[in-house]
Design a protein around this motif. Structure first.
Motif, short mmCIF file in Angstrom:
data_model
loop_
_atom_site.label_atom_id
_atom_site.label_comp_id
_atom_site.label_asym_id
_atom_site.label_seq_id
_atom_site.Cartn_x
_atom_site.Cartn_y
_atom_site.Cartn_z
N VAL A 216 0.85 -1.18 0.00
CA VAL A 216 0.00 0.00 0.00
C VAL A 216 0.89 1.24 0.00
CG1 VAL A 216 -0.16 0.07 2.53
CG2 VAL A 216 -1.99 1.07 1.14
N GLN A 217 0.39 2.31 -0.57
CA GLN A 217 1.13 3.56 -0.56
C GLN A 217 0.99 4.24 0.80
OE1 GLN A 217 -0.34 5.84 -3.92
NE2 GLN A 217 1.29 5.05 -5.23
N ALA A 218 1.97 5.06 1.11
CA ALA A 218 1.91 5.84 2.34
C ALA A 218 0.60 6.63 2.40
CB ALA A 218 3.10 6.79 2.42
N GLY A 219 -0.01 6.61 3.58
CA GLY A 219 -1.30 7.26 3.75
C GLY A 219 -2.49 6.34 3.56
N GLY A 220 -2.22 5.15 3.05
CA GLY A 220 -3.29 4.19 2.79
C GLY A 220 -3.69 3.41 4.02
N ILE B 246 -7.97 -1.78 25.83
CA ILE B 246 -7.07 -1.68 24.67
C ILE B 246 -5.87 -0.80 25.00
CG2 ILE B 246 -6.89 -0.68 22.36
CD1 ILE B 246 -9.80 -1.59 21.89
N ASN B 247 -4.72 -1.20 24.47
CA ASN B 247 -3.52 -0.38 24.54
C ASN B 247 -2.76 -0.46 23.23
OD1 ASN B 247 -2.92 0.82 27.34
ND2 ASN B 247 -3.65 -1.23 27.82
N TYR B 248 -2.05 0.62 22.93
CA TYR B 248 -1.29 0.72 21.69
C TYR B 248 0.14 1.16 21.97
CZ TYR B 248 -5.91 0.80 19.49
OH TYR B 248 -7.18 0.49 19.08
N ALA B 249 1.04 0.73 21.10
CA ALA B 249 2.37 1.30 21.09
C ALA B 249 2.27 2.77 20.68
CB ALA B 249 3.26 0.55 20.11
N ASP B 250 3.14 3.59 21.22
CA ASP B 250 3.08 5.02 20.92
C ASP B 250 3.17 5.29 19.42
OD1 ASP B 250 4.95 6.12 23.86
OD2 ASP B 250 2.83 5.65 23.58
N SER B 251 3.91 4.47 18.72
CA SER B 251 4.15 4.70 17.29
C SER B 251 2.90 4.52 16.43
CB SER B 251 5.24 3.76 16.79
OG SER B 251 4.87 2.41 17.00
N SER C 211 -3.60 5.66 7.75
CA SER C 211 -2.48 6.61 7.65
C SER C 211 -1.14 5.88 7.74
CB SER C 211 -2.58 7.65 8.77
OG SER C 211 -3.81 8.35 8.68
N LEU C 212 -1.02 4.84 6.97
CA LEU C 212 0.19 4.01 7.03
C LEU C 212 1.42 4.77 6.58
CD1 LEU C 212 -1.39 0.67 5.84
CD2 LEU C 212 -0.05 0.96 7.93
N LYS C 213 2.54 4.45 7.22
CA LYS C 213 3.81 5.08 6.93
C LYS C 213 4.82 4.01 6.49
CE LYS C 213 3.04 8.33 10.77
NZ LYS C 213 3.60 8.85 12.04
N PRO C 214 5.85 4.40 5.76
CA PRO C 214 6.86 3.41 5.36
C PRO C 214 7.46 2.66 6.55
CG PRO C 214 7.12 5.40 4.07
CD PRO C 214 6.07 5.71 5.10
N GLU C 215 7.57 3.33 7.69
CA GLU C 215 8.13 2.66 8.87
C GLU C 215 7.19 1.62 9.48
OE1 GLU C 215 7.88 5.96 8.29
OE2 GLU C 215 7.47 7.07 10.18
N VAL D 104 4.69 -0.70 3.00
CA VAL D 104 4.18 0.64 2.74
C VAL D 104 5.22 1.39 1.91
CG1 VAL D 104 3.27 2.76 3.73
CG2 VAL D 104 2.97 0.58 4.94
N SER D 105 4.84 1.78 0.73
CA SER D 105 5.76 2.49 -0.15
C SER D 105 5.61 4.00 0.04
CB SER D 105 5.49 2.12 -1.61
OG SER D 105 4.18 2.52 -1.98
N SER D 106 6.71 4.70 -0.16
CA SER D 106 6.69 6.16 0.04
C SER D 106 6.35 6.88 -1.24
CB SER D 106 8.06 6.61 0.54
OG SER D 106 9.07 6.22 -0.35
#
Length: 114
Positions: free
Chosen positions: A11-15, A56-61, A83-87, A112-114
């Motif tokens: 998926v592209q970044a932001g997807g 529920i809990n999430y990692a900060d990232s 809002s996926l990011k390459p990282e 995730v591609s940039s």
């Protein structure tokens, strides 16, 4: 115990992507579940957790971008990723919060591609 992840992809970044994990061999409704991820060359990290009571809990990232949920009738846990990011690129796994050591599945690749 068997855990089968699905829903990954490119998926592209932001997807967005929605991951699913079907569990068997456990009393799912009483089991706190989690999503983990492992990027190339890195350790496996905890991404999100959901208890049997729905806490529920999430990692900060991933806070504010990912949503974990569960359907006890289907023995399935989900991870909605927006809002996926390459990282975020990694293999994603599900397991219990206290992992079943012998139950790690193949995971599902998210790229995730940039």
């Amino acid at each position: 115990v068997q855990l089968v992840e699905s829903g990954g992809g490119l998926v592209q970044a932001g997807g967005s992507l929605r991951l699913s994990c079907a569990a068997s061999g456990i009393i799912f409704r009483f089991t706190a579940m989690a999503w983990y991820r492992q990027a190339p060359g890195k350790q496996r990290d905890l991404v999100a957790t959901i208890t049997s009571g729905g806490d529920i809990n999430y990692a900060d990232s991933v806070k504010g971008r990912f949503t974990i949920s569960r359907d006890n009738a289907k023995n399935t846990v989900y991870l909605q990723m927006n809002s996926l990011k390459p990282e975020d690129t990694a293999v994603y796994y599900c397991n219990a919060v206290r992992p079943f050591v012998d139950a790690w599945g193949q995971g599902t690749q998210v790229t995730v591609s940039s």
